[in-house]
Design a protein around this motif. Structure first.
Motif, mmCIF file in Angstrom:
data_model
loop_
_atom_site.group_PDB
_atom_site.id
_atom_site.type_symbol
_atom_site.label_atom_id
_atom_site.label_comp_id
_atom_site.label_asym_id
_atom_site.label_seq_id
_atom_site.Cartn_x
_atom_site.Cartn_y
_atom_site.Cartn_z
ATOM 1 N N ALA A 161 3.137 -44.246 10.092
ATOM 2 C CA ALA A 161 3.844 -44.308 8.542
ATOM 3 C C ALA A 161 5.040 -43.228 8.839
ATOM 4 C CB ALA A 161 3.162 -44.068 7.612
ATOM 5 N N VAL A 162 6.112 -43.262 7.857
ATOM 6 C CA VAL A 162 6.874 -42.074 7.505
ATOM 7 C C VAL A 162 6.695 -41.802 6.012
ATOM 8 C CG1 VAL A 162 8.511 -42.450 9.737
ATOM 9 C CG2 VAL A 162 8.803 -43.713 7.327
ATOM 10 N N GLU A 163 7.005 -40.465 5.845
ATOM 11 C CA GLU A 163 7.328 -39.943 4.507
ATOM 12 C C GLU A 163 8.656 -39.693 4.315
ATOM 13 O OE1 GLU A 163 5.041 -36.443 3.401
ATOM 14 O OE2 GLU A 163 6.014 -36.510 1.425
ATOM 15 N N ALA A 164 9.201 -40.445 3.319
ATOM 16 C CA ALA A 164 10.648 -40.252 2.936
ATOM 17 C C ALA A 164 10.781 -38.842 2.133
ATOM 18 C CB ALA A 164 11.083 -41.369 1.878
ATOM 19 N N LEU A 165 11.837 -37.987 2.445
ATOM 20 C CA LEU A 165 11.931 -36.695 1.983
ATOM 21 C C LEU A 165 13.567 -36.481 1.724
ATOM 22 C CD1 LEU A 165 9.632 -34.930 4.466
ATOM 23 C CD2 LEU A 165 9.272 -34.997 1.894
ATOM 24 N N VAL A 166 13.722 -36.435 0.410
ATOM 25 C CA VAL A 166 15.288 -36.510 0.056
ATOM 26 C C VAL A 166 15.641 -35.148 0.216
ATOM 27 C CG1 VAL A 166 14.826 -35.615 -2.336
ATOM 28 C CG2 VAL A 166 16.678 -37.091 -1.741
ATOM 29 N N ARG A 167 17.197 -35.072 0.651
ATOM 30 C CA ARG A 167 18.231 -34.069 1.005
ATOM 31 C C ARG A 167 19.454 -34.510 0.269
ATOM 32 N NH1 ARG A 167 13.987 -32.825 2.513
ATOM 33 N NH2 ARG A 167 13.294 -32.253 4.744
ATOM 34 N N ARG A 168 19.933 -33.281 0.009
ATOM 35 C CA ARG A 168 21.427 -33.528 -0.703
ATOM 36 C C ARG A 168 22.554 -32.856 0.374
ATOM 37 N NH1 ARG A 168 24.322 -29.610 -5.514
ATOM 38 N NH2 ARG A 168 26.185 -30.842 -5.286
ATOM 39 N N ARG A 169 23.528 -33.766 0.638
ATOM 40 C CA ARG A 169 24.680 -33.272 1.541
ATOM 41 C C ARG A 169 25.556 -32.478 0.947
ATOM 42 N NH1 ARG A 169 25.858 -38.622 2.229
ATOM 43 N NH2 ARG A 169 24.649 -39.627 4.041
ATOM 44 N N GLN A 170 25.998 -31.351 1.364
ATOM 45 C CA GLN A 170 26.776 -30.377 0.636
ATOM 46 C C GLN A 170 27.450 -29.363 1.618
ATOM 47 O OE1 GLN A 170 25.242 -27.591 -2.225
ATOM 48 N NE2 GLN A 170 27.161 -27.985 -3.471
ATOM 49 N N ASP A 171 28.920 -29.722 1.686
ATOM 50 C CA ASP A 171 29.699 -28.792 2.837
ATOM 51 C C ASP A 171 29.215 -28.932 4.010
ATOM 52 O OD1 ASP A 171 30.827 -28.195 0.261
ATOM 53 O OD2 ASP A 171 29.447 -26.179 0.037
ATOM 54 N N GLY A 172 28.635 -30.149 4.519
ATOM 55 C CA GLY A 172 28.104 -30.349 5.920
ATOM 56 C C GLY A 172 26.703 -29.662 6.112
ATOM 57 N N ARG A 173 26.173 -29.576 4.982
ATOM 58 C CA ARG A 173 24.815 -29.072 5.179
ATOM 59 C C ARG A 173 23.815 -29.878 4.325
ATOM 60 N NH1 ARG A 173 22.783 -24.125 3.609
ATOM 61 N NH2 ARG A 173 23.930 -24.403 1.355
ATOM 62 N N LEU A 174 22.501 -29.541 4.938
ATOM 63 C CA LEU A 174 21.371 -30.627 4.012
ATOM 64 C C LEU A 174 20.711 -29.529 3.229
ATOM 65 C CD1 LEU A 174 20.088 -33.173 6.679
ATOM 66 C CD2 LEU A 174 21.751 -33.621 4.795
ATOM 67 N N ILE A 175 20.790 -29.883 1.779
ATOM 68 C CA ILE A 175 20.224 -28.882 1.008
ATOM 69 C C ILE A 175 18.620 -29.336 0.693
ATOM 70 C CG2 ILE A 175 20.222 -27.834 -1.358
ATOM 71 C CD1 ILE A 175 22.638 -27.123 0.320
ATOM 72 N N PRO A 176 17.639 -28.801 0.855
ATOM 73 C CA PRO A 176 16.373 -29.387 0.539
ATOM 74 C C PRO A 176 15.981 -29.576 -0.809
ATOM 75 C CG PRO A 176 16.160 -26.711 1.038
ATOM 76 C CD PRO A 176 17.563 -27.356 1.120
ATOM 77 N N PRO A 177 15.008 -30.283 -0.910
ATOM 78 C CA PRO A 177 14.749 -30.681 -2.262
ATOM 79 C C PRO A 177 14.264 -29.632 -3.312
ATOM 80 C CG PRO A 177 13.204 -31.491 -0.838
ATOM 81 C CD PRO A 177 14.160 -31.069 0.022
ATOM 82 N N ASP A 178 13.704 -28.558 -2.646
ATOM 83 C CA ASP A 178 13.041 -27.538 -3.522
ATOM 84 C C ASP A 178 14.346 -26.830 -4.609
ATOM 85 O OD1 ASP A 178 10.540 -27.907 -2.724
ATOM 86 O OD2 ASP A 178 10.870 -26.220 -1.244
ATOM 87 N N GLU A 179 15.532 -27.106 -3.911
ATOM 88 C CA GLU A 179 16.745 -26.517 -4.594
ATOM 89 C C GLU A 179 17.125 -27.465 -5.840
ATOM 90 O OE1 GLU A 179 19.827 -24.736 -2.338
ATOM 91 O OE2 GLU A 179 18.308 -24.033 -1.041
ATOM 92 N N PHE A 180 16.885 -28.789 -5.803
ATOM 93 C CA PHE A 180 17.291 -29.654 -6.818
ATOM 94 C C PHE A 180 16.302 -30.553 -7.688
ATOM 95 C CE2 PHE A 180 18.087 -31.763 -2.992
ATOM 96 C CZ PHE A 180 17.563 -32.886 -2.845
ATOM 97 N N ILE A 181 15.015 -30.686 -7.070
ATOM 98 C CA ILE A 181 14.151 -31.733 -7.755
ATOM 99 C C ILE A 181 13.787 -30.983 -9.104
ATOM 100 C CG2 ILE A 181 11.964 -32.449 -7.606
ATOM 101 C CD1 ILE A 181 13.546 -34.305 -5.945
#
Ligand code: C2E
Ligand code: CA
Ligand code: CA
Ligand code: CA
Length: 277
Positions: free
Chosen positions: A56-76
């Motif tokens: 299986a795979v677990e889906a993990l969300v990220r936010r794209r910002q200024d060419g970087r991927l911001i981890p969910p802890d910063e926006f969930i």
């Protein structure tokens, strides 16, 4: 002294104000990011520890910002506070189900795990949304595992249990995430049928190194097995952790040792494959 107290209060109030303003800014930024298509998903493989197959795979969300991927802890957190988690969560579910449904067409029997937040589960149309997403994507319900953490069951237990039971009636699987962290872990298992428990990384980290943690981990694994549940150990980083967990009969694992979260294209290169362990 009076003046300095007032002064301190003023500084404190200004600080509070700045915090609130920043939070509101972030919330409207996130709403815009969703509208602009700036969220993306990574997928982390879950591995059968006996066969080394990716199951299986677990889906993990990220936010794209200024060419970087911001981890969910910063926006969930802010997304939950503002209610944006409801449309964001629906986007995540839809995107992930569509992807995995396509992978399954090529005869790859891979499952999908999606994280839910309590706000989503308690939102009025959530069960219908899950059914709609399954219908639209063509993903079979038993290929989807919904992960909830124990917090879900603490905040609004009656309603959450009812909603989760309805979801399970759709045929999807339920997992308790971060198992072992809440003081009431065991009690929940009486009220809610779950298919899977995910052992928190804080256990995995000290397996073998701390005898109490080792005993607790072994007990959780046996408990899961006795209750007919799939047991997944999270956060496996070291070969000796993997060997210990395997020896204890833990069926599944997830962690940087086997695979980090990766873009969808990376998962495609794993089709039918084995993890590197
Ligand atoms: P989680 O559900 O417990 O997800 C596992 C987290 O552990 C992920 O962090 C993953 O990258 C990380 N991880 C996996 N293997 C290892 C390892 O071996 N070592 C270490 N140190 N970390 C490992 P991530 O992606 O930053 O996600 C953090 C949390 O954000 C998740 O914890 C979950 O609670 C939440 N989250 C992520 N995606 C979603 C989502 O789509 N919806 C909701 N509601 N929450 C999400
Ligand atoms: Ca999870
Ligand atoms: Ca979680
Ligand atoms: Ca977890």
């Amino acid at each position: 002294a009076k003046e300095s107290t007032a002064g301190r209060l003023e500084v404190y109030a200004a600080h509070m104000h700045a915090t609130v303003v920043r939070r509101l800014e972030l919330q409207s930024e996130l709403r815009q990011a969703l509208a602009d298509g700036d969220f993306t998903l990574e997928y982390q493989p879950v591995v059968n520890l006996e066969t080394s197959q990716v199951t299986a795979v677990e889906a993990l969300v990220r936010r794209r910002q200024d060419g970087r991927l911001i981890p969910p802890d910063e926006f969930i957190g802010p997304a939950e506070e503002s209610g944006l988690i409801v449309p964001l969560g629906e986007w995540i579910l839809r995107e992930a189900c569509q992807r995995v449904a396509i992978w399954r067409v090529s005869d790859w029997d891979i499952g999908l795990a999606v994280n839910l937040s309590v706000k989503q589960i308690l939102s009025p149309r959530f069960v219908q949304t899950v059914q709609d997403v399954l219908d639209d994507s063509g993903l079979s319900a038993d290929a989807l595992t919904l992960e909830v953490d124990e917090e879900v069951l603490l905040e609004n237990p009656g309603e959450a249990v009812e909603r989760l039971s309805e979801l399970r009636e759709l045929g999807v699987r339920l997992a308790i995430d971060d198992f072992g962290m809440g003081y009431a872990s065991l009690a929940h298992l009486r009220r809610l049928r779950v298919d899977e428990i995910k052992i928190d990384p804080s256990f995995t980290r000290d397996v073998g190194a701390d005898s109490t943690v080792t005993l607790l981990t072994h007990t959780i694994i046996r408990l899961g097995q006795d209750l007919g549940m799939q047991v997944v150990a999270e956060g496996i980083e070291q070969p000796d952790q993997l060997e210990r967990l395997r020896a204890m009969g833990c069926g599944y694992g997830q962690g940087f040792l086997m695979a980090r979260p990766m873009a969808a294209e990376g998962v495609e290169s794993l089709v039918g494959g084995e993890a590197n362990i």
